[in-house]
Write an enzyme that holds these catalytic residues in place. Structure first.
Site, PDB file in Angstrom:
ATOM      1  N   ARG A   1      41.290  35.655  38.243  1.00 63.85           N
ATOM      2  CA  ARG A   1      42.049  35.264  39.430  1.00 63.85           C
ATOM      3  C   ARG A   1      41.857  36.314  40.521  1.00 63.85           C
ATOM      4  O   ARG A   1      42.170  37.489  40.320  1.00 63.85           O
ATOM      5  CB  ARG A   1      43.529  35.122  39.067  1.00 63.85           C
ATOM      6  CG  ARG A   1      44.485  34.828  40.220  1.00 63.85           C
ATOM      7  CD  ARG A   1      45.903  34.845  39.654  1.00 63.85           C
ATOM      8  NE  ARG A   1      46.925  34.491  40.627  1.00 63.85           N
ATOM      9  CZ  ARG A   1      47.578  35.368  41.397  1.00 63.85           C
ATOM     10  NH1 ARG A   1      47.280  36.659  41.318  1.00 63.85           N
ATOM     11  NH2 ARG A   1      48.514  34.970  42.226  1.00 63.85           N
ATOM     12  N   LEU A   2      41.337  35.896  41.646  1.00 69.09           N
ATOM     13  CA  LEU A   2      41.104  36.803  42.768  1.00 69.09           C
ATOM     14  C   LEU A   2      42.363  36.807  43.638  1.00 69.09           C
ATOM     15  O   LEU A   2      42.571  35.927  44.473  1.00 69.09           O
ATOM     16  CB  LEU A   2      39.883  36.361  43.571  1.00 69.09           C
ATOM     17  CG  LEU A   2      38.568  36.224  42.776  1.00 69.09           C
ATOM     18  CD1 LEU A   2      37.444  35.765  43.684  1.00 69.09           C
ATOM     19  CD2 LEU A   2      38.209  37.540  42.096  1.00 69.09           C
ATOM     20  N   ASP A   3      43.201  37.816  43.429  1.00 67.35           N
ATOM     21  CA  ASP A   3      44.508  37.874  44.071  1.00 67.35           C
ATOM     22  C   ASP A   3      44.373  38.205  45.554  1.00 67.35           C
ATOM     23  O   ASP A   3      43.655  39.130  45.942  1.00 67.35           O
ATOM     24  CB  ASP A   3      45.362  38.938  43.379  1.00 67.35           C
ATOM     25  CG  ASP A   3      46.708  39.126  44.043  1.00 67.35           C
ATOM     26  OD1 ASP A   3      47.523  38.195  43.971  1.00 67.35           O
ATOM     27  OD2 ASP A   3      46.919  40.187  44.656  1.00 67.35           O
ATOM     28  N   ALA A   4      45.087  37.443  46.396  1.00 62.88           N
ATOM     29  CA  ALA A   4      45.152  37.697  47.848  1.00 62.88           C
ATOM     30  C   ALA A   4      43.773  37.881  48.459  1.00 62.88           C
ATOM     31  O   ALA A   4      43.597  38.638  49.417  1.00 62.88           O
ATOM     32  CB  ALA A   4      46.026  38.923  48.125  1.00 62.88           C
ATOM     33  N   VAL A   5      42.805  37.171  47.938  1.00 63.53           N
ATOM     34  CA  VAL A   5      41.414  37.423  48.313  1.00 63.53           C
ATOM     35  C   VAL A   5      41.103  37.043  49.755  1.00 63.53           C
ATOM     36  O   VAL A   5      40.162  37.578  50.356  1.00 63.53           O
ATOM     37  CB  VAL A   5      40.465  36.687  47.337  1.00 63.53           C
ATOM     38  CG1 VAL A   5      40.518  35.181  47.541  1.00 63.53           C
ATOM     39  CG2 VAL A   5      39.040  37.204  47.439  1.00 63.53           C
TER      40      VAL A   5
END
Length: 556
Positions: free
Chosen positions: A225-229
Protein backbone atom coordinates in the site's frame (compact mmCIF):
# COMPACT_ATOMS: atom_id res chain seq x y z
CA UNK A 1 11.07 0.88 -19.77
CA UNK A 2 12.81 1.53 -16.42
CA UNK A 3 15.49 3.68 -18.05
CA UNK A 4 12.88 5.74 -19.89
CA UNK A 5 10.94 6.41 -16.69
CA UNK A 6 14.09 7.46 -14.82
CA UNK A 7 15.05 9.87 -17.60
CA UNK A 8 11.57 11.39 -17.49
CA UNK A 9 11.81 11.99 -13.72
CA UNK A 10 15.41 13.21 -13.71
CA UNK A 11 16.34 14.86 -17.00
CA UNK A 12 19.84 15.65 -15.72
CA UNK A 13 22.04 12.99 -17.33
CA UNK A 14 24.34 12.35 -14.35
CA UNK A 15 21.41 11.81 -11.96
CA UNK A 16 19.65 9.49 -14.39
CA UNK A 17 22.79 7.44 -15.03
CA UNK A 18 23.46 7.08 -11.30
CA UNK A 19 19.94 5.76 -10.74
CA UNK A 20 19.87 3.43 -13.72
CA UNK A 21 23.06 1.69 -12.66
CA UNK A 22 22.07 1.46 -8.99
CA UNK A 23 18.59 0.11 -9.72
CA UNK A 24 19.93 -2.43 -12.20
CA UNK A 25 22.29 -3.78 -9.53
CA UNK A 26 19.46 -4.08 -7.02
CA UNK A 27 17.19 -5.91 -9.44
CA UNK A 28 19.93 -8.43 -10.20
CA UNK A 29 20.61 -8.96 -6.53
CA UNK A 30 16.97 -9.60 -5.63
CA UNK A 31 16.43 -11.86 -8.63
CA UNK A 32 19.22 -14.07 -7.32
CA UNK A 33 17.27 -14.51 -4.09
CA UNK A 34 14.49 -16.43 -5.89
CA UNK A 35 11.70 -14.64 -4.07
CA UNK A 36 8.67 -16.92 -3.72
CA UNK A 37 5.98 -16.72 -6.42
CA UNK A 38 2.85 -14.63 -5.88
CA UNK A 39 -0.73 -15.48 -6.72
CA UNK A 40 -0.73 -12.44 -8.96
CA UNK A 41 -4.27 -12.02 -10.21
CA UNK A 42 -7.29 -11.92 -7.95
CA UNK A 43 -10.66 -13.65 -7.75
CA UNK A 44 -13.84 -13.70 -5.64
CA UNK A 45 -12.03 -15.60 -2.89
CA UNK A 46 -9.88 -12.58 -2.03
CA UNK A 47 -11.07 -10.52 0.94
CA UNK A 48 -8.79 -8.32 3.09
CA UNK A 49 -8.79 -7.86 6.85
CA UNK A 50 -7.40 -4.41 7.74
CA UNK A 51 -5.77 -4.37 11.17
CA UNK A 52 -2.97 -3.15 13.38
CA UNK A 53 -0.25 -5.61 14.34
CA UNK A 54 -0.89 -4.79 17.99
CA UNK A 55 -4.66 -5.02 17.69
CA UNK A 56 -4.75 -7.70 20.40
CA UNK A 57 -2.52 -8.20 23.40
CA UNK A 58 -1.98 -10.79 26.10
CA UNK A 59 0.51 -10.87 28.92
CA UNK A 60 3.70 -12.82 28.28
CA UNK A 61 3.73 -12.92 24.47
CA UNK A 62 4.45 -10.64 21.55
CA UNK A 63 1.44 -8.87 20.11
CA UNK A 64 2.02 -10.41 16.70
CA UNK A 65 1.97 -13.84 18.32
CA UNK A 66 -1.31 -12.93 19.98
CA UNK A 67 -2.68 -11.64 16.70
CA UNK A 68 -1.74 -14.85 14.94
CA UNK A 69 -3.64 -16.87 17.54
CA UNK A 70 -6.68 -14.64 17.16
CA UNK A 71 -6.43 -14.89 13.40
CA UNK A 72 -6.34 -18.66 13.50
CA UNK A 73 -9.32 -18.83 15.84
CA UNK A 74 -11.60 -16.16 14.40
CA UNK A 75 -10.51 -14.88 11.00
CA UNK A 76 -8.50 -17.37 8.93
CA UNK A 77 -11.58 -19.04 7.41
CA UNK A 78 -12.92 -15.66 6.33
CA UNK A 79 -9.95 -13.47 5.39
CA UNK A 80 -7.17 -15.02 3.29
CA UNK A 81 -5.35 -11.66 3.16
CA UNK A 82 -4.30 -9.48 6.10
CA UNK A 83 -3.38 -5.82 5.69
CA UNK A 84 -1.12 -4.91 8.56
CA UNK A 85 -1.10 -1.17 9.09
CA UNK A 86 2.44 0.16 9.75
CA UNK A 87 4.14 -2.13 12.25
CA UNK A 88 7.45 -0.29 12.37
CA UNK A 89 8.93 1.85 15.16
CA UNK A 90 7.08 5.16 15.15
CA UNK A 91 6.68 8.40 17.06
CA UNK A 92 3.04 9.43 16.38
CA UNK A 93 -0.13 8.86 14.33
CA UNK A 94 -0.42 5.20 15.37
CA UNK A 95 2.41 4.12 13.10
CA UNK A 96 2.31 6.55 10.19
CA UNK A 97 5.31 8.58 11.36
CA UNK A 98 7.88 5.85 10.80
CA UNK A 99 11.20 6.03 12.62
CA UNK A 100 12.79 3.02 10.89
CA UNK A 101 11.30 1.49 7.74
CA UNK A 102 13.17 -1.80 8.04
CA UNK A 103 12.56 -2.75 11.67
CA UNK A 104 9.48 -4.25 13.30
CA UNK A 105 8.33 -2.25 16.31
CA UNK A 106 9.88 -4.25 19.18
CA UNK A 107 6.76 -3.59 21.24
CA UNK A 108 4.81 -5.91 18.95
CA UNK A 109 7.42 -8.45 17.79
CA UNK A 110 10.04 -8.98 15.12
CA UNK A 111 10.41 -10.15 11.53
CA UNK A 112 10.26 -13.79 12.64
CA UNK A 113 6.74 -13.11 13.96
CA UNK A 114 5.80 -11.54 10.62
CA UNK A 115 7.09 -14.61 8.80
CA UNK A 116 4.99 -16.91 10.98
CA UNK A 117 1.95 -14.85 10.10
CA UNK A 118 2.93 -14.93 6.43
CA UNK A 119 2.75 -18.72 6.45
CA UNK A 120 -0.93 -18.47 7.42
CA UNK A 121 -2.07 -15.54 5.26
CA UNK A 122 -1.02 -13.39 2.34
CA UNK A 123 0.04 -10.02 3.66
CA UNK A 124 -0.17 -6.37 2.70
CA UNK A 125 2.44 -4.00 4.10
CA UNK A 126 2.16 -0.25 4.36
CA UNK A 127 4.85 1.69 2.51
CA UNK A 128 4.71 5.15 4.12
CA UNK A 129 6.60 6.70 1.25
CA UNK A 130 5.67 10.38 1.41
CA UNK A 131 7.03 11.19 4.86
CA UNK A 132 8.77 9.82 7.92
CA UNK A 133 9.19 10.68 11.58
CA UNK A 134 10.98 13.84 12.62
CA UNK A 135 12.66 11.58 15.21
CA UNK A 136 14.06 9.19 12.58
CA UNK A 137 17.80 8.74 12.09
CA UNK A 138 17.41 10.08 8.58
CA UNK A 139 15.97 13.40 9.68
CA UNK A 140 18.26 13.70 12.68
CA UNK A 141 21.17 13.11 10.32
CA UNK A 142 19.81 15.88 8.15
CA UNK A 143 19.59 18.28 11.11
CA UNK A 144 23.13 17.28 12.11
CA UNK A 145 24.28 18.33 8.63
CA UNK A 146 25.54 14.90 7.72
CA UNK A 147 26.49 14.81 4.05
CA UNK A 148 24.71 11.48 3.43
CA UNK A 149 21.35 13.13 4.28
CA UNK A 150 21.87 16.40 2.47
CA UNK A 151 18.69 17.47 0.65
CA UNK A 152 16.78 14.41 1.93
CA UNK A 153 13.98 16.68 3.09
CA UNK A 154 12.37 19.81 1.68
CA UNK A 155 13.45 23.16 3.06
CA UNK A 156 11.50 26.20 1.90
CA UNK A 157 11.69 29.95 2.38
CA UNK A 158 8.55 30.86 4.38
CA UNK A 159 8.17 33.99 2.27
CA UNK A 160 7.44 31.88 -0.81
CA UNK A 161 3.73 31.70 -1.66
CA UNK A 162 2.64 28.09 -1.07
CA UNK A 163 -1.07 28.84 -0.88
CA UNK A 164 -1.82 26.66 -3.92
CA UNK A 165 -0.59 23.54 -2.15
CA UNK A 166 -3.39 21.07 -1.43
CA UNK A 167 -3.74 20.64 2.34
CA UNK A 168 -5.33 17.64 4.05
CA UNK A 169 -4.78 19.24 7.45
CA UNK A 170 -5.12 22.58 9.26
CA UNK A 171 -1.56 22.45 10.68
CA UNK A 172 1.14 24.66 9.07
CA UNK A 173 2.69 23.34 5.87
CA UNK A 174 6.16 24.41 7.02
CA UNK A 175 7.50 23.51 10.46
CA UNK A 176 10.54 25.03 12.11
CA UNK A 177 13.49 22.87 13.15
CA UNK A 178 16.92 23.93 14.42
CA UNK A 179 19.97 22.21 12.96
CA UNK A 180 23.32 21.44 14.61
CA UNK A 181 24.65 24.89 13.82
CA UNK A 182 21.65 26.65 15.33
CA UNK A 183 20.16 27.55 11.95
CA UNK A 184 16.36 27.52 11.70
CA UNK A 185 15.17 25.30 8.90
CA UNK A 186 11.60 25.53 7.61
CA UNK A 187 10.73 22.00 6.56
CA UNK A 188 7.80 20.83 4.46
CA UNK A 189 5.38 18.83 6.68
CA UNK A 190 2.19 17.99 4.80
CA UNK A 191 0.54 16.04 7.62
CA UNK A 192 2.07 17.15 10.93
CA UNK A 193 5.25 18.60 12.41
CA UNK A 194 6.28 15.05 13.32
CA UNK A 195 5.89 13.82 9.73
CA UNK A 196 8.57 15.38 7.55
CA UNK A 197 8.15 15.01 3.79
CA UNK A 198 10.88 13.26 1.83
CA UNK A 199 12.50 15.09 -1.06
CA UNK A 200 12.09 12.85 -4.10
CA UNK A 201 13.66 15.52 -6.28
CA UNK A 202 16.89 14.11 -4.84
CA UNK A 203 17.53 10.81 -6.69
CA UNK A 204 19.33 9.43 -3.64
CA UNK A 205 16.06 9.64 -1.72
CA UNK A 206 14.25 7.71 -4.42
CA UNK A 207 16.95 5.05 -4.38
CA UNK A 208 16.72 4.64 -0.61
CA UNK A 209 12.95 4.27 -0.88
CA UNK A 210 13.33 1.70 -3.64
CA UNK A 211 15.52 -0.21 -1.20
CA UNK A 212 12.67 -0.12 1.32
CA UNK A 213 10.16 -1.27 -1.30
CA UNK A 214 12.31 -4.23 -2.33
CA UNK A 215 12.96 -5.11 1.30
CA UNK A 216 9.21 -5.40 1.88
CA UNK A 217 8.85 -7.63 -1.17
CA UNK A 218 11.65 -9.81 0.15
CA UNK A 219 9.97 -10.00 3.56
CA UNK A 220 6.85 -11.49 2.00
CA UNK A 221 4.51 -8.63 1.12
CA UNK A 222 2.16 -9.82 -1.64
CA UNK A 223 0.50 -6.39 -1.59
CA UNK A 224 2.09 -3.02 -0.92
CA UNK A 225 0.00 0.00 0.00
CA UNK A 226 1.52 3.29 -1.12
CA UNK A 227 0.40 5.61 1.67
CA UNK A 228 -0.43 9.25 0.80
CA UNK A 229 1.39 8.71 -2.47
CA UNK A 230 -0.40 11.53 -4.31
CA UNK A 231 1.69 14.09 -2.40
CA UNK A 232 5.05 12.55 -3.34
CA UNK A 233 6.43 15.30 -5.58
CA UNK A 234 6.38 18.94 -4.50
CA UNK A 235 6.76 22.06 -6.58
CA UNK A 236 6.13 25.63 -5.44
CA UNK A 237 3.42 27.35 -7.45
CA UNK A 238 1.45 24.12 -7.92
CA UNK A 239 -1.02 22.07 -5.89
CA UNK A 240 1.83 19.60 -5.19
CA UNK A 241 -0.56 16.69 -5.58
CA UNK A 242 -0.96 14.30 -8.53
CA UNK A 243 2.03 15.85 -10.31
CA UNK A 244 3.40 14.01 -13.38
CA UNK A 245 6.58 13.07 -11.51
CA UNK A 246 4.49 11.28 -8.87
CA UNK A 247 2.86 9.12 -11.52
CA UNK A 248 6.27 8.37 -13.04
CA UNK A 249 7.62 7.24 -9.67
CA UNK A 250 4.69 4.84 -9.26
CA UNK A 251 5.38 3.52 -12.76
CA UNK A 252 9.00 3.01 -11.73
CA UNK A 253 7.98 1.18 -8.53
CA UNK A 254 5.74 -1.13 -10.53
CA UNK A 255 8.34 -1.84 -13.21
CA UNK A 256 10.96 -2.73 -10.59
CA UNK A 257 8.64 -4.94 -8.56
CA UNK A 258 7.48 -6.80 -11.65
CA UNK A 259 11.09 -7.57 -12.49
CA UNK A 260 11.84 -8.87 -9.00
CA UNK A 261 8.59 -10.54 -7.90
CA UNK A 262 5.93 -10.73 -10.62
CA UNK A 263 2.43 -10.73 -9.19
CA UNK A 264 3.16 -8.34 -6.33
CA UNK A 265 0.30 -5.84 -6.23
CA UNK A 266 0.70 -2.09 -5.66
CA UNK A 267 -2.26 -0.24 -4.14
CA UNK A 268 -2.41 3.55 -4.11
CA UNK A 269 -4.01 5.33 -1.18
CA UNK A 270 -5.23 8.68 -2.49
CA UNK A 271 -8.12 10.17 -0.55
CA UNK A 272 -9.25 12.46 -3.34
CA UNK A 273 -12.16 12.91 -5.78
CA UNK A 274 -12.93 9.91 -7.97
CA UNK A 275 -11.38 11.06 -11.26
CA UNK A 276 -8.11 11.96 -9.57
CA UNK A 277 -8.17 8.66 -7.71
CA UNK A 278 -8.54 6.44 -10.76
CA UNK A 279 -5.77 8.34 -12.55
CA UNK A 280 -3.43 6.12 -10.53
CA UNK A 281 -4.40 3.18 -12.74
CA UNK A 282 -2.29 4.96 -15.36
CA UNK A 283 -3.09 3.41 -18.72
CA UNK A 284 -4.40 0.31 -16.96
CA UNK A 285 -1.10 -1.54 -17.24
CA UNK A 286 1.66 0.71 -15.93
CA UNK A 287 0.75 2.13 -12.49
CA UNK A 288 -1.19 0.73 -9.53
CA UNK A 289 -3.05 -2.53 -9.98
CA UNK A 290 -5.53 -1.39 -7.33
CA UNK A 291 -6.78 1.98 -6.09
CA UNK A 292 -8.70 2.67 -2.92
CA UNK A 293 -12.39 3.21 -3.65
CA UNK A 294 -12.71 6.27 -1.42
CA UNK A 295 -16.16 7.49 -2.55
CA UNK A 296 -17.82 4.24 -1.43
CA UNK A 297 -17.82 4.77 2.38
CA UNK A 298 -19.40 8.25 2.39
CA UNK A 299 -21.83 7.41 -0.44
CA UNK A 300 -23.17 4.33 1.34
CA UNK A 301 -23.29 6.29 4.59
CA UNK A 302 -25.21 9.13 2.95
CA UNK A 303 -27.65 6.71 1.30
CA UNK A 304 -28.52 4.97 4.56
CA UNK A 305 -28.72 8.07 6.73
CA UNK A 306 -30.91 9.93 4.23
CA UNK A 307 -32.76 7.00 2.64
CA UNK A 308 -31.74 8.45 -0.73
CA UNK A 309 -29.61 6.31 -3.06
CA UNK A 310 -29.65 8.66 -6.05
CA UNK A 311 -26.02 9.73 -5.62
CA UNK A 312 -24.86 6.18 -5.00
CA UNK A 313 -26.74 4.94 -8.07
CA UNK A 314 -25.34 7.65 -10.34
CA UNK A 315 -21.78 7.09 -9.16
CA UNK A 316 -22.00 3.29 -9.42
CA UNK A 317 -23.39 3.64 -12.94
CA UNK A 318 -20.27 5.52 -13.99
CA UNK A 319 -17.46 3.47 -12.44
CA UNK A 320 -15.62 1.00 -14.60
CA UNK A 321 -12.30 -0.82 -14.79
CA UNK A 322 -10.16 0.23 -17.76
CA UNK A 323 -8.47 -3.18 -18.08
CA UNK A 324 -8.72 -6.65 -16.53
CA UNK A 325 -5.35 -6.03 -14.89
CA UNK A 326 -6.70 -3.49 -12.39
CA UNK A 327 -9.35 -3.44 -9.71
CA UNK A 328 -10.86 -1.33 -6.96
CA UNK A 329 -9.91 -1.81 -3.32
CA UNK A 330 -13.33 -1.44 -1.71
CA UNK A 331 -13.86 -0.62 1.95
CA UNK A 332 -16.35 1.08 4.26
CA UNK A 333 -14.28 1.58 7.40
CA UNK A 334 -10.59 2.04 7.99
CA UNK A 335 -8.12 3.25 10.60
CA UNK A 336 -8.77 6.78 9.32
CA UNK A 337 -12.04 8.65 9.34
CA UNK A 338 -14.69 8.59 6.64
CA UNK A 339 -13.20 10.90 4.03
CA UNK A 340 -15.40 13.60 2.51
CA UNK A 341 -13.18 14.92 -0.29
CA UNK A 342 -13.99 11.96 -2.55
CA UNK A 343 -17.67 12.91 -2.72
CA UNK A 344 -17.08 16.59 -3.41
CA UNK A 345 -18.33 17.01 -6.94
CA UNK A 346 -20.70 14.05 -6.47
CA UNK A 347 -22.82 15.39 -3.60
CA UNK A 348 -23.61 19.07 -3.17
CA UNK A 349 -21.54 20.77 -0.45
CA UNK A 350 -24.66 21.78 1.47
CA UNK A 351 -25.75 18.15 1.72
CA UNK A 352 -22.24 17.12 2.80
CA UNK A 353 -22.36 19.67 5.61
CA UNK A 354 -25.84 18.45 6.60
CA UNK A 355 -24.53 14.87 6.72
CA UNK A 356 -21.61 15.90 8.89
CA UNK A 357 -23.88 17.84 11.25
CA UNK A 358 -26.32 14.95 11.63
CA UNK A 359 -23.58 12.43 12.47
CA UNK A 360 -21.74 14.86 14.72
CA UNK A 361 -24.98 15.28 16.64
CA UNK A 362 -24.93 11.51 17.25
CA UNK A 363 -21.44 11.54 18.75
CA UNK A 364 -19.03 11.55 15.80
CA UNK A 365 -15.97 13.79 15.74
CA UNK A 366 -14.78 15.77 12.73
CA UNK A 367 -11.36 16.69 11.34
CA UNK A 368 -10.96 19.72 9.09
CA UNK A 369 -8.70 20.77 6.22
CA UNK A 370 -7.50 24.21 5.23
CA UNK A 371 -8.52 25.49 1.79
CA UNK A 372 -6.31 27.67 -0.46
CA UNK A 373 -8.36 30.75 0.51
CA UNK A 374 -7.66 30.14 4.20
CA UNK A 375 -11.12 28.80 5.03
CA UNK A 376 -11.74 25.40 6.60
CA UNK A 377 -13.88 22.48 5.44
CA UNK A 378 -14.68 19.13 7.06
CA UNK A 379 -12.15 16.61 5.79
CA UNK A 380 -13.27 13.42 7.50
CA UNK A 381 -15.82 12.11 9.97
CA UNK A 382 -14.26 10.24 12.88
CA UNK A 383 -16.41 7.39 14.15
CA UNK A 384 -16.76 3.65 13.82
CA UNK A 385 -18.83 2.76 10.79
CA UNK A 386 -21.43 1.07 12.95
CA UNK A 387 -22.01 4.25 14.92
CA UNK A 388 -21.88 6.40 11.77
CA UNK A 389 -24.85 4.53 10.32
CA UNK A 390 -27.11 4.80 13.33
CA UNK A 391 -28.41 7.10 16.01
CA UNK A 392 -27.34 6.70 19.62
CA UNK A 393 -30.90 5.85 20.63
CA UNK A 394 -31.27 2.99 18.12
CA UNK A 395 -31.81 -0.57 19.29
CA UNK A 396 -29.06 -3.04 18.40
CA UNK A 397 -31.38 -4.89 16.02
CA UNK A 398 -31.80 -1.80 13.84
CA UNK A 399 -28.11 -0.94 14.17
CA UNK A 400 -27.20 -4.43 12.91
CA UNK A 401 -29.60 -4.25 9.95
CA UNK A 402 -28.11 -0.99 8.72
CA UNK A 403 -24.60 -2.31 9.21
CA UNK A 404 -25.30 -5.49 7.24
CA UNK A 405 -27.07 -3.83 4.31
CA UNK A 406 -24.05 -1.54 3.99
CA UNK A 407 -21.70 -4.53 3.95
CA UNK A 408 -23.81 -6.32 1.38
CA UNK A 409 -22.93 -3.46 -0.98
CA UNK A 410 -19.26 -3.66 0.00
CA UNK A 411 -19.12 -7.41 -0.69
CA UNK A 412 -20.96 -7.37 -4.02
CA UNK A 413 -19.95 -4.20 -5.85
CA UNK A 414 -17.26 -4.47 -8.53
CA UNK A 415 -13.79 -4.74 -7.00
CA UNK A 416 -12.15 -6.46 -4.02
CA UNK A 417 -13.57 -5.95 -0.50
CA UNK A 418 -11.64 -5.11 2.64
CA UNK A 419 -13.10 -5.13 6.15
CA UNK A 420 -11.59 -3.14 8.99
CA UNK A 421 -11.05 -5.16 12.14
CA UNK A 422 -13.25 -2.83 14.24
CA UNK A 423 -16.17 -3.65 11.95
CA UNK A 424 -15.94 -7.44 12.24
CA UNK A 425 -15.52 -6.97 16.02
CA UNK A 426 -18.64 -4.83 16.29
CA UNK A 427 -16.52 -1.91 17.52
CA UNK A 428 -18.21 1.18 18.93
CA UNK A 429 -16.89 4.71 19.39
CA UNK A 430 -13.87 4.69 21.70
CA UNK A 431 -14.16 8.03 23.47
CA UNK A 432 -11.80 7.02 26.28
CA UNK A 433 -9.04 6.63 23.72
CA UNK A 434 -9.66 10.09 22.30
CA UNK A 435 -9.37 11.54 25.80
CA UNK A 436 -6.01 9.81 26.25
CA UNK A 437 -4.46 10.78 22.91
CA UNK A 438 -6.24 14.00 22.04
CA UNK A 439 -6.57 12.66 18.47
CA UNK A 440 -10.03 12.29 16.92
CA UNK A 441 -8.99 9.24 14.90
CA UNK A 442 -8.41 7.23 18.06
CA UNK A 443 -12.19 6.88 18.25
CA UNK A 444 -11.92 4.03 15.75
CA UNK A 445 -8.59 2.53 16.84
CA UNK A 446 -9.33 0.67 20.06
CA UNK A 447 -6.99 -2.20 20.99
CA UNK A 448 -8.23 -5.24 22.94
CA UNK A 449 -7.01 -7.72 25.50
CA UNK A 450 -7.35 -11.00 23.62
CA UNK A 451 -9.03 -13.01 26.37
CA UNK A 452 -11.66 -10.33 26.90
CA UNK A 453 -12.56 -9.84 23.24
CA UNK A 454 -12.67 -13.64 22.79
CA UNK A 455 -15.27 -13.94 25.50
CA UNK A 456 -17.31 -11.14 23.96
CA UNK A 457 -17.16 -12.56 20.43
CA UNK A 458 -18.18 -16.01 21.64
CA UNK A 459 -21.01 -14.83 23.88
CA UNK A 460 -24.14 -15.95 22.07
CA UNK A 461 -26.60 -13.15 21.47
CA UNK A 462 -24.17 -10.35 22.26
CA UNK A 463 -23.92 -7.51 19.76
CA UNK A 464 -20.31 -8.38 18.96
CA UNK A 465 -21.24 -12.01 18.43
CA UNK A 466 -24.09 -11.13 16.08
CA UNK A 467 -21.97 -8.75 14.02
CA UNK A 468 -19.07 -11.20 13.82
CA UNK A 469 -21.23 -14.20 12.95
CA UNK A 470 -23.45 -12.50 10.35
CA UNK A 471 -20.63 -10.65 8.62
CA UNK A 472 -18.45 -13.76 8.57
CA UNK A 473 -21.24 -15.80 6.95
CA UNK A 474 -21.86 -13.12 4.33
CA UNK A 475 -18.17 -12.90 3.44
CA UNK A 476 -17.87 -16.64 3.07
CA UNK A 477 -20.92 -16.66 0.81
CA UNK A 478 -19.35 -13.97 -1.37
CA UNK A 479 -16.16 -16.03 -1.66
CA UNK A 480 -18.09 -19.03 -2.99
CA UNK A 481 -19.90 -17.19 -5.80
CA UNK A 482 -18.05 -16.76 -9.10
CA UNK A 483 -20.28 -13.88 -10.19
CA UNK A 484 -18.56 -11.78 -7.53
CA UNK A 485 -15.18 -12.11 -9.19
CA UNK A 486 -13.73 -8.57 -8.91
CA UNK A 487 -13.69 -8.12 -12.66
CA UNK A 488 -17.07 -9.64 -13.53
CA UNK A 489 -19.39 -7.17 -15.22
CA UNK A 490 -21.65 -5.06 -13.03
CA UNK A 491 -24.86 -3.35 -14.09
CA UNK A 492 -26.80 -0.95 -11.89
CA UNK A 493 -30.53 -1.63 -11.91
CA UNK A 494 -33.08 1.12 -12.38
CA UNK A 495 -34.84 1.37 -9.04
CA UNK A 496 -36.43 4.04 -6.90
CA UNK A 497 -34.22 6.30 -4.80
CA UNK A 498 -34.78 4.38 -1.59
CA UNK A 499 -33.24 1.20 -3.01
CA UNK A 500 -30.02 0.12 -4.68
CA UNK A 501 -29.71 -2.87 -6.97
CA UNK A 502 -26.94 -4.36 -9.09
CA UNK A 503 -26.55 -7.46 -11.20
CA UNK A 504 -23.20 -9.18 -11.46
CA UNK A 505 -22.24 -11.19 -14.54
CA UNK A 506 -25.90 -10.90 -15.64
CA UNK A 507 -26.49 -13.73 -13.22
CA UNK A 508 -26.73 -12.63 -9.58
CA UNK A 509 -29.09 -9.83 -8.60
CA UNK A 510 -28.26 -7.96 -5.39
CA UNK A 511 -31.10 -5.81 -4.08
CA UNK A 512 -30.95 -3.41 -1.12
CA UNK A 513 -33.57 -1.41 0.72
CA UNK A 514 -31.68 1.56 2.18
CA UNK A 515 -34.67 3.09 3.95
CA UNK A 516 -36.83 2.60 7.02
CA UNK A 517 -39.92 1.80 4.92
CA UNK A 518 -40.80 -1.33 2.92
CA UNK A 519 -39.85 -0.95 -0.75
CA UNK A 520 -40.62 -2.73 -4.02
CA UNK A 521 -38.08 -3.47 -6.77
CA UNK A 522 -39.11 -4.64 -10.22
CA UNK A 523 -37.40 -7.79 -11.45
CA UNK A 524 -37.80 -10.05 -14.48
CA UNK A 525 -40.22 -12.88 -13.82
CA UNK A 526 -38.62 -16.25 -13.28
CA UNK A 527 -37.20 -18.72 -10.81
CA UNK A 528 -34.34 -17.60 -8.61
CA UNK A 529 -32.29 -19.10 -5.82
CA UNK A 530 -32.02 -16.88 -2.77
CA UNK A 531 -28.32 -17.32 -2.00
CA UNK A 532 -28.81 -16.12 1.56
CA UNK A 533 -31.44 -18.75 2.42
CA UNK A 534 -30.53 -21.40 -0.21
CA UNK A 535 -34.19 -21.57 -1.21
CA UNK A 536 -35.81 -21.32 -4.63
CA UNK A 537 -38.33 -18.55 -5.17
CA UNK A 538 -40.65 -17.75 -8.05
CA UNK A 539 -40.78 -14.06 -8.80
CA UNK A 540 -43.52 -12.61 -10.95
CA UNK A 541 -42.52 -8.99 -11.51
CA UNK A 542 -41.30 -7.54 -8.26
CA UNK A 543 -39.54 -8.13 -4.96
CA UNK A 544 -40.74 -6.57 -1.72
CA UNK A 545 -37.99 -5.69 0.75
CA UNK A 546 -38.53 -4.86 4.41
CA UNK A 547 -36.67 -1.88 5.90
CA UNK A 548 -32.89 -2.33 5.44
CA UNK A 549 -33.39 -5.79 4.00
CA UNK A 550 -31.18 -7.10 1.20
CA UNK A 551 -31.28 -10.22 -0.97
CA UNK A 552 -28.84 -11.99 -3.29
CA UNK A 553 -30.80 -13.76 -6.04
CA UNK A 554 -29.29 -16.06 -8.65
CA UNK A 555 -31.44 -16.56 -11.72
CA UNK A 556 -31.91 -20.17 -12.73
Amino acid sequence: MIEEIISAIYPHQDEAMFLKEAISERIKGYKNKNIRPRKGQWDQDDVFLITYGDQFYEDGETKLTTFNKMYQQFFSDTFPIVHFLPFFPYSSDDGFSVIDYEQVNPEIGDWADVQVMNRNARLMFDFVCNHMSAKSNWFQGYLNNRTSYKEFFIESDPSIDLSMVTRPRTSPLLSEFVDLDGKIRNIWTTFSDDQVDLNFANPKVLLRMIDVLLFYVDQGADFIRLDAVGFLWKKAGTSSIHLPETHKIIQLFRSIVEEVAPGTILITETNVPHQDNISYFGDGTNEAQMVYQFPLPPLVLHAIRTGNTSYLQKWANEIYLPTEGVSFFNFLASHDGIGLNPIRGIIDETEILDLVASIEKEGALVNYKQNPDGSFSPYEINTTYIDALSNQSDEDELRLKRFMVAHSILLTIIGIPAVYVQSILGGRNYYEGVEKTGANRTINRQKYKASEICDSLLKSGSFRNQVYRELQELIQLRRSEEAFHPNCAMRVLETNHATFGIVRDEKVYVLHNMSDQAQTISLDAGTYINLLTKKECDIQQEVILEPYQFVWLEKI
